[in-house]
Design an enzyme around this catalytic site. Structure first.
Site, mmCIF file in Angstrom:
data_model
loop_
_atom_site.group_PDB
_atom_site.id
_atom_site.type_symbol
_atom_site.label_atom_id
_atom_site.label_comp_id
_atom_site.label_asym_id
_atom_site.label_seq_id
_atom_site.Cartn_x
_atom_site.Cartn_y
_atom_site.Cartn_z
ATOM 1 N N LYS A 147 13.949 69.774 17.934
ATOM 2 C CA LYS A 147 12.992 69.258 18.915
ATOM 3 C C LYS A 147 11.686 70.011 18.758
ATOM 4 O O LYS A 147 11.675 71.239 18.713
ATOM 5 C CB LYS A 147 13.545 69.454 20.328
ATOM 6 C CG LYS A 147 12.644 68.869 21.405
ATOM 7 C CD LYS A 147 13.367 68.853 22.738
ATOM 8 C CE LYS A 147 12.533 68.141 23.798
ATOM 9 N NZ LYS A 147 13.267 68.006 25.063
ATOM 10 N N PHE A 207 6.157 64.054 25.173
ATOM 11 C CA PHE A 207 5.426 65.149 24.541
ATOM 12 C C PHE A 207 6.070 65.605 23.246
ATOM 13 O O PHE A 207 5.434 66.236 22.436
ATOM 14 C CB PHE A 207 5.346 66.347 25.490
ATOM 15 C CG PHE A 207 4.567 66.049 26.727
ATOM 16 C CD1 PHE A 207 3.182 66.084 26.694
ATOM 17 C CD2 PHE A 207 5.197 65.710 27.897
ATOM 18 C CE1 PHE A 207 2.448 65.803 27.830
ATOM 19 C CE2 PHE A 207 4.469 65.426 29.036
ATOM 20 C CZ PHE A 207 3.088 65.465 29.011
ATOM 21 N N GLY A 208 7.350 65.294 23.094
ATOM 22 C CA GLY A 208 8.071 65.877 21.979
ATOM 23 C C GLY A 208 8.595 64.857 20.985
ATOM 24 O O GLY A 208 8.516 63.646 21.188
ATOM 25 N N ASP A 243 17.878 65.279 34.943
ATOM 26 C CA ASP A 243 17.550 64.072 34.180
ATOM 27 C C ASP A 243 18.801 63.504 33.522
ATOM 28 O O ASP A 243 18.750 63.013 32.390
ATOM 29 C CB ASP A 243 16.464 64.397 33.151
ATOM 30 C CG ASP A 243 15.758 63.149 32.631
ATOM 31 O OD1 ASP A 243 15.953 62.066 33.219
ATOM 32 O OD2 ASP A 243 15.020 63.252 31.630
ATOM 33 N N LEU A 295 14.076 61.143 14.607
ATOM 34 C CA LEU A 295 15.175 60.515 15.342
ATOM 35 C C LEU A 295 14.685 59.860 16.622
ATOM 36 O O LEU A 295 15.207 58.832 17.048
ATOM 37 C CB LEU A 295 16.235 61.568 15.712
ATOM 38 C CG LEU A 295 17.053 62.166 14.576
ATOM 39 C CD1 LEU A 295 17.876 63.338 15.074
ATOM 40 C CD2 LEU A 295 17.968 61.107 13.959
ATOM 41 N N GLY A 296 13.685 60.468 17.250
ATOM 42 C CA GLY A 296 13.204 59.911 18.514
ATOM 43 C C GLY A 296 11.950 60.606 18.976
ATOM 44 O O GLY A 296 11.602 61.689 18.490
ATOM 45 N N GLU A 297 11.271 59.930 19.900
ATOM 46 C CA GLU A 297 9.999 60.433 20.367
ATOM 47 C C GLU A 297 9.923 60.263 21.873
ATOM 48 O O GLU A 297 10.235 59.195 22.389
ATOM 49 C CB GLU A 297 8.873 59.616 19.702
ATOM 50 C CG GLU A 297 7.722 60.444 19.295
ATOM 51 C CD GLU A 297 6.859 59.774 18.226
ATOM 52 O OE1 GLU A 297 5.747 60.233 18.063
ATOM 53 O OE2 GLU A 297 7.304 58.797 17.577
ATOM 54 N N GLY A 298 9.551 61.325 22.578
ATOM 55 C CA GLY A 298 9.402 61.238 24.036
ATOM 56 C C GLY A 298 7.947 61.373 24.423
ATOM 57 O O GLY A 298 7.064 61.138 23.594
ATOM 58 N N VAL A 355 12.081 64.450 18.182
ATOM 59 C CA VAL A 355 13.326 65.035 17.694
ATOM 60 C C VAL A 355 13.526 64.579 16.256
ATOM 61 O O VAL A 355 13.435 63.387 15.949
ATOM 62 C CB VAL A 355 14.534 64.636 18.566
ATOM 63 C CG1 VAL A 355 15.813 65.281 18.040
ATOM 64 C CG2 VAL A 355 14.323 65.062 20.019
HETATM 65 N N1 ADE Z 1 18.397 62.926 19.497
HETATM 66 C C1 ADE Z 1 18.038 63.870 20.377
HETATM 67 N N2 ADE Z 1 18.753 64.967 20.223
HETATM 68 C C2 ADE Z 1 19.623 64.722 19.221
HETATM 69 C C3 ADE Z 1 20.657 65.458 18.626
HETATM 70 N N3 ADE Z 1 20.945 66.698 19.017
HETATM 71 N N4 ADE Z 1 21.365 64.875 17.650
HETATM 72 C C4 ADE Z 1 21.074 63.643 17.265
HETATM 73 N N5 ADE Z 1 20.120 62.879 17.782
HETATM 74 C C5 ADE Z 1 19.396 63.425 18.758
#
Ligand code: ADE
Length: 373
Positions: A60, A36-37, A167, A31-34, A39
């Site tokens: 995460k 260090f982590g 944040d 779903l996403g990238e930061g 998701v």
């Molecule tokens: N991206 C980061 N956290 C999320 C979450 N809890 N649900 C959906 N997308 C996300």
């Protein structure tokens, strides 16, 4: 335990939260990238209270290359927060062994910042709203005020639990299937109670050290007396060097202690969302979260603009303490400009509380309904 039962209560509360069995998680898509982590969207079986069931969740994780980064603090803060409709709920955690994983409720409409930006262009297809949910297409002033209200409610709850988010930004607000906002990403957050406990323990340790040194000093006093006596008897040359050396050591200790205190948490700082006292003195309080809330209101009003986009981070750090504030572009909606400007008061105590902000937003929403009817 010398710090009272309070601490024990908290520890037992934390350990009530069981380690989740990681073989019950199946990662599906990123779903996403930061920094260090990552998701992931995932499936989880047998979550607490849902035995025999599978649920879509967000997980995460820490990337392998940054294995030294822990998700334990974040898990503890989310545990303390428990459940609120405007805060992403922690459903489980794997933090007893690497790689750490946080299992959170899945917010299917993604990040508020992305939604706001998508709404800028009429050609973008916005998600259809579900019956009973909030209408997301188009983003009417009332929908935008609804986002602001959700975030104020979530932050009022978070501040009431004595957590400083640190944040808060539109990128850290998610939308669920109903178009309801949920605050997420507690990776930089501070638990004020845990912090106070830590400081108390530090103070006690410092007192112990002082007592220890006082005893040593008695001894040193004796030895210095002997040394002086010795110098008096045998001439200079042995004393001052020794004295300087111990002084240097003392200074070095203090410096390294200070260094440890100021080592920040693992993220780069969100400079454009930070209050002057955070930029200048590294102070983070509920009032600095209110400042960030004002910036989020501005992000909503400008459909996802970047604050002070013409300036570099360095310029922002210099000019916000001098009185610079985000400007409301003419073409954008301005319903909450008064509220957001008060969130940016130089004096933290003059800023509105989250409860007050919630009341004001609610009042405007009611007024619009009355005007419409
Ligand atoms: N991206 C980061 N956290 C999320 C979450 N809890 N649900 C959906 N997308 C996300």
């Amino acid at each position: 335990n010398r710090y009272g039962n309070n601490n024990d209560d908290k520890t037992s509360l934390a350990s009530e939260f069981q380690e989740f069995e990681r073989s019950n998680i199946r990662l599906k898509s990123l779903l996403g990238e930061g920094n260090f982590g990552q998701v992931w969207k995932a499936e989880a079986d047998d979550l607490s209270g849902h035995f025999g069931a599978t649920r879509i969740v967000a997980v995460k994780t820490i990337r392998a290359c940054s294995a030294q980064v822990s998700l334990k603090d974040e898990a503890n803060i989310m545990r303390k927060l428990g459940s609120h409709q405007n805060v992403v709920t922690l459903l489980g955690a794997c933090v007893e062994s690497e790689p750490h994983m946080l299992i959170m409720e899945y917010a299917m409409r993604g990040r508020l910042l992305s939604l706001l930006r998508a709404a800028r262009s009429a050609t973008n297809i916005l998600p259809a709203s579900v019956p009973g949910g909030r209408s997301l297409a188009p983003l009417s002033p009332r929908t935008l005020a609804g986002f602001a209200l959700d975030i104020a409610c979530g932050m009022e709850y978070i501040a009431g639990r004595r957590i400083v988010h640190r944040d808060l930004a539109a990128r850290n607000v998610l939308l669920d299937h109903n178009g309801m906002c949920k605050i997420c990403d507690f990776g930089m957050s501070i638990d004020l109670d845990a912090e106070r406990l830590r400081k108390e323990q530090e103070k006690n340790a410092a007192n112990d050290l002082m007592r220890h040194n006082a005893q040593k000093f008695k001894f040193d006093f004796g030895s210095r007396y002997i040394l002086q006596h010795w110098q008096h008897t045998f001439g200079q040359g042995h004393g001052p060097g020794h004295g300087n050396c111990s002084k240097e050591h003392g200074h070095g200790e203090k410096k390294s202690h200070h260094g440890h205190d100021t080592i920040g948490k693992r993220h780069a700082l969100p400079i454009r969302w930070m209050a002057p006292e955070s930029l200048q003195y590294h102070m983070f309080t509920t009032e600095t979260d209110i400042w960030a809330f004002g910036i989020v209101l501005w992000e909503i009003a400008t459909l996802g603009s970047t604050p002070y986009s013409q300036l570099t981070g360095r310029e922002v750090i210099r000019r916000v303490p001098q009185g610079l504030r985000p400007e409301l572009p003419k073409e954008s909606r301005h319903e909450f400009y008064n509220l957001m400007s008060r969130c940016w008061h130089k004096d933290p105590h003059m800023r509105p509380s989250f409860a007050q902000s919630r009341l004001e937003i609610t009042r405007s929403l009611h007024k619009w309904v009355d005007d419409d009817s």
